[in-house]
Design a protein around this motif. Structure first.
Motif, PDB file in Angstrom:
ATOM      1  N   LEU A  14      13.723  -0.640   2.465  1.00  0.00           N
ATOM      2  CA  LEU A  14      13.752   0.091   3.735  1.00  0.00           C
ATOM      3  C   LEU A  14      12.401   0.042   4.423  1.00  0.00           C
ATOM      4  O   LEU A  14      12.293  -0.182   5.630  1.00  0.00           O
ATOM      5  CB  LEU A  14      14.122   1.558   3.480  1.00  0.00           C
ATOM      6  CG  LEU A  14      15.588   1.886   3.302  1.00  0.00           C
ATOM      7  CD1 LEU A  14      15.754   3.383   3.101  1.00  0.00           C
ATOM      8  CD2 LEU A  14      16.381   1.437   4.516  1.00  0.00           C
ATOM      9  N   CYS A  15      11.361   0.239   3.625  1.00  0.00           N
ATOM     10  CA  CYS A  15       9.990   0.230   4.138  1.00  0.00           C
ATOM     11  C   CYS A  15       9.711  -1.123   4.788  1.00  0.00           C
ATOM     12  O   CYS A  15       9.150  -1.202   5.894  1.00  0.00           O
ATOM     13  CB  CYS A  15       9.043   0.483   2.969  1.00  0.00           C
ATOM     14  SG  CYS A  15       7.333   0.648   3.423  1.00  0.00           S
ATOM     15  N   LEU A  74       0.835  -1.204   0.000  1.00  0.00           N
ATOM     16  CA  LEU A  74       0.000   0.000   0.000  1.00  0.00           C
ATOM     17  C   LEU A  74       0.871   1.257   0.000  1.00  0.00           C
ATOM     18  O   LEU A  74       0.621   2.197  -0.748  1.00  0.00           O
ATOM     19  CB  LEU A  74      -0.929  -0.001   1.216  1.00  0.00           C
ATOM     20  CG  LEU A  74      -2.125  -0.956   1.110  1.00  0.00           C
ATOM     21  CD1 LEU A  74      -2.920  -0.965   2.405  1.00  0.00           C
ATOM     22  CD2 LEU A  74      -3.026  -0.544  -0.053  1.00  0.00           C
ATOM     23  N   ASN A  75       1.902   1.255   0.834  1.00  0.00           N
ATOM     24  CA  ASN A  75       2.776   2.429   0.876  1.00  0.00           C
ATOM     25  C   ASN A  75       3.587   2.575  -0.405  1.00  0.00           C
ATOM     26  O   ASN A  75       3.989   3.671  -0.775  1.00  0.00           O
ATOM     27  CB  ASN A  75       3.708   2.359   2.085  1.00  0.00           C
ATOM     28  CG  ASN A  75       2.986   2.740   3.358  1.00  0.00           C
ATOM     29  OD1 ASN A  75       1.965   3.442   3.307  1.00  0.00           O
ATOM     30  ND2 ASN A  75       3.476   2.274   4.487  1.00  0.00           N
ATOM     31  N   GLY A 118       3.572   5.778  -2.573  1.00  0.00           N
ATOM     32  CA  GLY A 118       4.836   6.437  -2.898  1.00  0.00           C
ATOM     33  C   GLY A 118       4.957   6.744  -4.379  1.00  0.00           C
ATOM     34  O   GLY A 118       5.377   7.827  -4.779  1.00  0.00           O
ATOM     35  N   ILE A 119       4.561   5.773  -5.206  1.00  0.00           N
ATOM     36  CA  ILE A 119       4.659   5.972  -6.653  1.00  0.00           C
ATOM     37  C   ILE A 119       3.714   7.081  -7.101  1.00  0.00           C
ATOM     38  O   ILE A 119       4.083   7.969  -7.874  1.00  0.00           O
ATOM     39  CB  ILE A 119       4.357   4.654  -7.398  1.00  0.00           C
ATOM     40  CG1 ILE A 119       5.451   3.618  -7.104  1.00  0.00           C
ATOM     41  CG2 ILE A 119       4.233   4.892  -8.879  1.00  0.00           C
ATOM     42  CD1 ILE A 119       5.122   2.239  -7.619  1.00  0.00           C
ATOM     43  N   THR A 120       2.498   7.042  -6.568  1.00  0.00           N
ATOM     44  CA  THR A 120       1.519   8.068  -6.951  1.00  0.00           C
ATOM     45  C   THR A 120       1.992   9.456  -6.521  1.00  0.00           C
ATOM     46  O   THR A 120       1.934  10.406  -7.293  1.00  0.00           O
ATOM     47  CB  THR A 120       0.166   7.772  -6.280  1.00  0.00           C
ATOM     48  OG1 THR A 120      -0.055   6.366  -6.309  1.00  0.00           O
ATOM     49  CG2 THR A 120      -0.954   8.472  -6.974  1.00  0.00           C
ATOM     50  N   ALA A 121       2.460   9.528  -5.285  1.00  0.00           N
ATOM     51  CA  ALA A 121       2.919  10.825  -4.780  1.00  0.00           C
ATOM     52  C   ALA A 121       4.102  11.322  -5.604  1.00  0.00           C
ATOM     53  O   ALA A 121       4.198  12.508  -5.915  1.00  0.00           O
ATOM     54  CB  ALA A 121       3.310  10.709  -3.309  1.00  0.00           C
ATOM     55  N   ALA A 122       5.006  10.410  -5.973  1.00  0.00           N
ATOM     56  CA  ALA A 122       6.177  10.828  -6.741  1.00  0.00           C
ATOM     57  C   ALA A 122       5.762  11.354  -8.110  1.00  0.00           C
ATOM     58  O   ALA A 122       6.332  12.314  -8.618  1.00  0.00           O
ATOM     59  CB  ALA A 122       7.143   9.656  -6.893  1.00  0.00           C
ATOM     60  N   TRP A 123       4.752  10.743  -8.705  1.00  0.00           N
ATOM     61  CA  TRP A 123       4.274  11.216 -10.013  1.00  0.00           C
ATOM     62  C   TRP A 123       3.688  12.619  -9.881  1.00  0.00           C
ATOM     63  O   TRP A 123       4.036  13.526 -10.643  1.00  0.00           O
ATOM     64  CB  TRP A 123       3.219  10.238 -10.576  1.00  0.00           C
ATOM     65  CG  TRP A 123       2.677  10.648 -11.909  1.00  0.00           C
ATOM     66  CD1 TRP A 123       1.505  11.293 -12.153  1.00  0.00           C
ATOM     67  CD2 TRP A 123       3.284  10.444 -13.193  1.00  0.00           C
ATOM     68  NE1 TRP A 123       1.348  11.506 -13.501  1.00  0.00           N
ATOM     69  CE2 TRP A 123       2.419  10.995 -14.161  1.00  0.00           C
ATOM     70  CE3 TRP A 123       4.475   9.842 -13.611  1.00  0.00           C
ATOM     71  CZ2 TRP A 123       2.706  10.967 -15.528  1.00  0.00           C
ATOM     72  CZ3 TRP A 123       4.748   9.831 -14.978  1.00  0.00           C
ATOM     73  CH2 TRP A 123       3.876  10.385 -15.912  1.00  0.00           C
ATOM     74  N   PRO A 161       6.320   7.176   4.878  1.00  0.00           N
ATOM     75  CA  PRO A 161       7.087   8.041   3.967  1.00  0.00           C
ATOM     76  C   PRO A 161       8.178   7.343   3.144  1.00  0.00           C
ATOM     77  O   PRO A 161       8.667   7.928   2.197  1.00  0.00           O
ATOM     78  CB  PRO A 161       7.769   9.054   4.911  1.00  0.00           C
ATOM     79  CG  PRO A 161       7.174   8.828   6.255  1.00  0.00           C
ATOM     80  CD  PRO A 161       6.689   7.425   6.265  1.00  0.00           C
ATOM     81  N   PHE A 162       8.565   6.116   3.522  1.00  0.00           N
ATOM     82  CA  PHE A 162       9.803   5.550   2.960  1.00  0.00           C
ATOM     83  C   PHE A 162       9.875   5.572   1.432  1.00  0.00           C
ATOM     84  O   PHE A 162      10.821   6.102   0.848  1.00  0.00           O
ATOM     85  CB  PHE A 162      10.011   4.123   3.463  1.00  0.00           C
ATOM     86  CG  PHE A 162      10.597   4.063   4.841  1.00  0.00           C
ATOM     87  CD1 PHE A 162      11.955   4.218   5.043  1.00  0.00           C
ATOM     88  CD2 PHE A 162       9.791   3.882   5.945  1.00  0.00           C
ATOM     89  CE1 PHE A 162      12.500   4.183   6.315  1.00  0.00           C
ATOM     90  CE2 PHE A 162      10.318   3.843   7.225  1.00  0.00           C
ATOM     91  CZ  PHE A 162      11.681   3.994   7.404  1.00  0.00           C
ATOM     92  N   VAL A 163       8.898   4.968   0.762  1.00  0.00           N
ATOM     93  CA  VAL A 163       8.974   4.860  -0.703  1.00  0.00           C
ATOM     94  C   VAL A 163       8.859   6.239  -1.344  1.00  0.00           C
ATOM     95  O   VAL A 163       9.651   6.599  -2.225  1.00  0.00           O
ATOM     96  CB  VAL A 163       7.884   3.918  -1.238  1.00  0.00           C
ATOM     97  CG1 VAL A 163       7.962   3.821  -2.746  1.00  0.00           C
ATOM     98  CG2 VAL A 163       8.034   2.537  -0.617  1.00  0.00           C
TER      99      VAL A 163
END
Lengths: 300, 293, 348
Positions: A218-219, A88-89, A93-98, A168-170
């Motif tokens: 890390l996550c 899920l994270n 993470g991918i969505t937020a990075a985009w 927050p990791f990813v």
């Protein structure tokens, strides 16, 4: 010829420069000794004691401690919690990075700070906030009780707390990478007729795959090892709501040191594997970035 | 004039991606965090003050912040040496040490906690040498400092290391050619260059230590007023079903973390800004600039 | 395919990148958008490609309004300034990308793709580098791969953003001749952006000179060079001397003070003589001579104190035997006079 006998100021400065940018050998070796001693005491000793204590009573005690039903249940619960929270994270993470890496919008840096928030919150407080919402005394407590739903002192609570601390990791790994990538390759893909999805899967994601992998590793390490937050929401029910770290705590407090360290050694191995993976991924990423530098260096 | 929230881009999916990001962030982080403040607001100001300024709470703040400060200072000092040694010198096992620096990030805190306790117990590997000297480490405040030093060890090293790597050796050579000796070069040229990064690492180590729980509870002995850290106090209150008390202390901790987060952000902006400025001067003139003559 | 941009305006915040620009590009032509940075040339190109959308205005391909079409639907070949090659794909995969992302029913077979990519590799003369990654190529090779990748999808127009900007001088020269040749072979409507006047004049059928978001002139290389429509065009397309002038009836006088007109003369359109020849001339003193190169560059100080640059053919220079600090007469062979607008200030 008189001029040759004069000291050449350039040579003089150069020789002093060499001297002045390195230290005397004794200084160098003392500094190395201090660093190695510090790291040895604080990093090597703890690692060594985990494995030596785990095997202190022999292999049979070690294996027995891991095969014991409560230990197995704890391992299983840990895997479940990580198995739910890490994917899920990762998607988050991918969505937020985009959104953050490829677009400019108002409030972007505020959003980045908010994403980092769980890192600065004490694990105990991270667990507490869910107790305050879903616990019996909590905001939704009465409603949950009325519908016979249990979140705190049950698996959902453990998953939620794990998700919070590993949140927050990813994203944090990916955002700077995606940002540095720019948008030119994506634009090129679009002009070549690729759809948004194709562009994302074939161009954006492969470009950041090492960073993504590192973030996930890390996550996962944190998800499997989280103690404080999970401790607050778990209720410590043996065989039901104990994760591996909580199981270690119980064994240790019951003076069952060898079994406690046996379970701990599994987590220590996970930590070592994480460090190894990190080293490999960093090496790969460095390779990629020197390539990138070479490319842009020539381009400019 | 139309307020432009977002620069137009032809890349698709912005609305969806941002929407999901904000939704997930709100559900998992923002709403639960604000619930804490909501819960705390059910206390009257006097009640709140009574809880957070109680003798026991204040003692725990002193220990948590004091020990964190000492641990972060130890890490600042040794972190600078470790970073320097790892960047500048070669020695056998260097790569191994370099990878191991991140161990405290990867090793679960409970594992670190029981390992450190065993090492520093009176009959442990280190404890048996320290005990005859009258130094009690495990179950004392010193033990708290040791656990927090372990927790915060990577921060200073990892923030200073890249700055040292980026540092141009020519700068030192320039200083030397201008007549500075090695010591002067280190104090006047190198240290100022790594200072922002080192302070950032210090604050990160400090912030992490203040909230730390797992590695401390085993080694501290958990005696109220003496070796009870603030996170443990929260747990104790929770176990006594004193939700209001736990919430009030948690609010104090949250406010402290937000203040630290702000400090770290400012420090990072400071060091990042300095780096950027240095690099901007190096940017090669692109074709477009040439055309602008 | 012909391209039409009609009344295009585009702003970025306070900055107006394009100010009511209209441009028509006939089918099959090779057109250069020429201008300094910030002139809007790249923005115009990106708007044609669908990578940017105008605030006002329409874009038409073959008369059809395609303003609402996305970049994917426009079928343009776009070559990016820094190539934007996919760095995790080989040369082959880069070129094949546009074919492989097509919906299944339009996608060529594996074999067709392979044949097509190999033909393109042959065209760009990189057949033996199909399995290399972009990082293993030189700048010029990357540029050609970027071009082949754009051509693979059989675009209706080819758009190139500063195609040679990132290359060194020699490769640049080779590649622009090669582009010209390529265009003569495949006759695809092509637009390229450049800030290099030499490049534009050498390669293009037509040159569009842009400045501050507006089009200054559209014409053949001969037109824009020899018959500049504005002071800006004259100034941008080569070195130039600038004098204050005054126009009376059909005569132009050069003056030391501002008088409402500016006189532009290219250095090679000035001659030097020892004696006044009866026509227009002015006095000057020679300050510096640089005889290296096909033209001898002479710097002189005009009688009213301004510097003047003169370029003489080697033979002329040798027959004159000029010396430093010599007093000579400078004879303009051809001048351009433009009224002082804010343009003169800008041209500086």
């Amino acid at each position: 010829m008189a001029s040759i006998t004069l000291p050449n100021p350039g040579v003089l400065a150069a020789s002093r420069a060499v001297q002045a940018t390195t230290e005397q050998p004794w200084v160098r070796w003392s500094l190395i000794a201090i660093a190695v001693a510090f790291l040895g005491v604080f990093l090597f000793l703890p690692l060594a004691i985990v494995f030596s204590s785990a095997l202190e009573r022999g292999v049979s005690v070690y294996v027995g401690a891991l095969r014991e039903p409560d230990a197995m249940a704890a391992i299983k619960l840990t895997l479940i919690a990580a198995g739910i929270s890490v994917p899920l994270n990762m998607i988050f993470g991918i969505t937020a990075a985009w959104a953050i890496g490829k677009f400019d919008f108002l409030g972007k840096s505020l959003l980045i700070t908010l994403i980092d928030l769980p890192f600065s919150v004490s694990p105990v407080v991270s667990g507490l906030i869910y107790v305050l919402i879903f616990g019996l005394q909590g905001l939704l407590g009465p409603w949950l009780a009325a519908h016979d739903l249990k979140i705190i002192f049950a698996v959902p609570g453990i998953v939620l707390a794990t998700m919070f601390v590993t949140f927050p990791f990813v994203a944090r790994e990916l955002i700077p990478l995606v940002e540095a990538q720019g948008t030119e390759e994506e634009e090129a893909a679009l002009t070549l007729g690729a759809s948004g999805w194709q562009t994302f899967w074939r161009v954006t994601l492969p470009n950041v795959k090492w960073g993504l992998l590192y973030g996930v590793i890390l996550c996962n390490a944190r998800a499997m090892g989280e103690f404080g937050a999970v401790s607050v929401v778990s209720g410590h029910i043996r065989g039901r709501t104990n994760t591996m770290p909580l199981h270690i705590e119980i064994l240790y407090n019951e003076y069952q040191f060898a079994p406690a360290f046996a379970v701990a050694s599994l987590l220590a191995l996970l930590a070592l594997a994480t460090l190894l993976a990190k080293t490999v991924v960093e090496w790969k990423a460095r390779q990629q970035s020197t390539e990138l530098q070479r490319m842009s260096g020539e381009a400019l | 004039m139309r307020l432009q929230l977002k620069q137009k881009s032809i890349l698709p999916g912005f609305g969806l991606a941002l929407g999901f990001t904000v939704l997930y962030l709100s559900l998992l982080v923002l709403i639960p965090l604000s619930a804490t403040f909501l819960k705390a607001s059910s206390l009257s100001g006097q009640q709140f003050w009574h809880i957070v300024s109680s003798h026991r709470a204040v003692a725990s703040y002193k220990l948590s912040f004091g020990a964190s400060g000492i641990a972060a200072t130890i890490n600042l000092f040794f972190g600078l040496i470790v970073a320097w040694v790892l960047v500048r010198y070669n020695f056998p096992g260097k790569r191994l040490f370099d990878s191991l620096v991140d161990l405290p990030f990867a090793l679960p805190t409970a594992v670190a906690g029981i390992a450190l306790t065993t090492i520093y117990a009176p009959n442990g590997w280190m404890g048996r040498f320290l005990a005859p000297l009258g130094i009690q480490t495990a179950y004392s405040r010193l033990g708290v400092v040791i656990a927090l030093t372990f927790t915060g060890l990577p921060f200073v090293v990892r923030t200073v290391q890249p700055v040292l790597e980026d540092l141009d050796k020519e700068v030192e050579e320039a200083a030397a050619s201008l007549g500075a000796d090695r010591w002067q070069t280190i104090i006047k040229v190198l240290l100022p260059a790594v200072l922002p990064a080192a302070l950032t690492g210090f604050s990160m180590a400090f912030a992490r230590a203040v909230g730390e729980y797992g590695s401390v509870v085993f080694i501290s002995g958990n005696m109220p007023l003496k070796t009870e850290i603030t996170p443990l106090l929260i747990i104790t209150k929770l176990e006594q079903y004193d939700y209001a008390g736990a919430t009030a202390i948690a609010v104090v901790m949250l406010v402290a973390s937000f203040a630290l987060l702000l400090t770290i952000n400012l420090l990072q902006a400071w060091s990042g800004g300095r780096l950027k400025r240095a690099h901007a001067n190096e940017l090669p003139e692109t074709a477009e600039f040439e055309a602008a003559r | 395919m012909s391209i039409e941009a009609v009344n295009i305006t585009k702003r970025f915040g306070q900055f107006t990148a394009l100010d009511n620009v209209s441009l028509e590009i006939p089918s099959g032509e090779l057109v250069a958008l020429l201008g300094p940075s910030g002139s809007g040339k790249t923005t115009l190109l990106r708007i044609i490609a669908g990578l940017e959308f105008p605030d006002i205005g329409t874009v038409r391909f073959d008369g059809r309004d395609i303003s609402d079409r996305s970049a994917q639907e426009r079928r343009v070949g776009f070559v990016f300034q820094h190539y934007a090659l996919f760095r995790h794909m080989t040369v082959f995969e880069n070129i094949a990308f546009g074919l492989q992302v097509r919906p299944r029913e339009f996608r060529p077979s594996r074999n067709q793709i392979r044949t097509k990519v190999h033909n393109l590799l042959k065209l760009i003369q990189l057949e033996n580098l199909a399995d290399r990654y972009p990082s293993q190529l030189s700048g010029g090779q990357r540029q050609r791969v970027a071009l082949a990748r754009a051509l693979a999808v059989e675009p209706s127009v080819l758009l190139l953003d500063e195609p040679f900007g990132a290359l060194d001088a020699k490769v640049r020269m080779e590649l622009r001749r090669w582009l010209r040749q390529l265009h003569d072979e495949i006759h695809i409507t092509s637009v390229f952006v450049t800030h290099d006047q030499e490049e534009a004049l050498e390669v293009a059928d037509r040159v569009v000179v842009m400045n501050e978001g507006r089009i200054e002139q559209v014409g053949s290389p001969d037109d824009v060079y020899n018959r500049p429509a504005s002071a800006f065009v004259y100034n941008f397309l080569g070195n130039v001397n600038l004098f204050h002038g005054r126009v009376e009836e059909d005569k132009t006088y050069i003056h030391e003070v501002e008088t409402g007109h500016v006189v532009y003369v290219r250095p090679h359109l000035l001659d030097i003589a020892r004696l006044p020849n009866g026509g227009s001339h002015f006095r000057a003193r020679i300050k510096h001579i640089n005889a290296a190169g096909p033209l001898v560059k002479v710097e002189a100080i005009a009688e009213w104190g301004d510097p003047v640059r003169v370029e003489l053919p080697q033979e002329r220079f040798r027959s004159l035997q000029l010396m430093k600090n010599e007093e000579v007469f400078i004879i303009p062979k051809d001048v351009q006079v433009f009224p002082v607008r804010n343009e003169a200030a800008r041209a500086k």
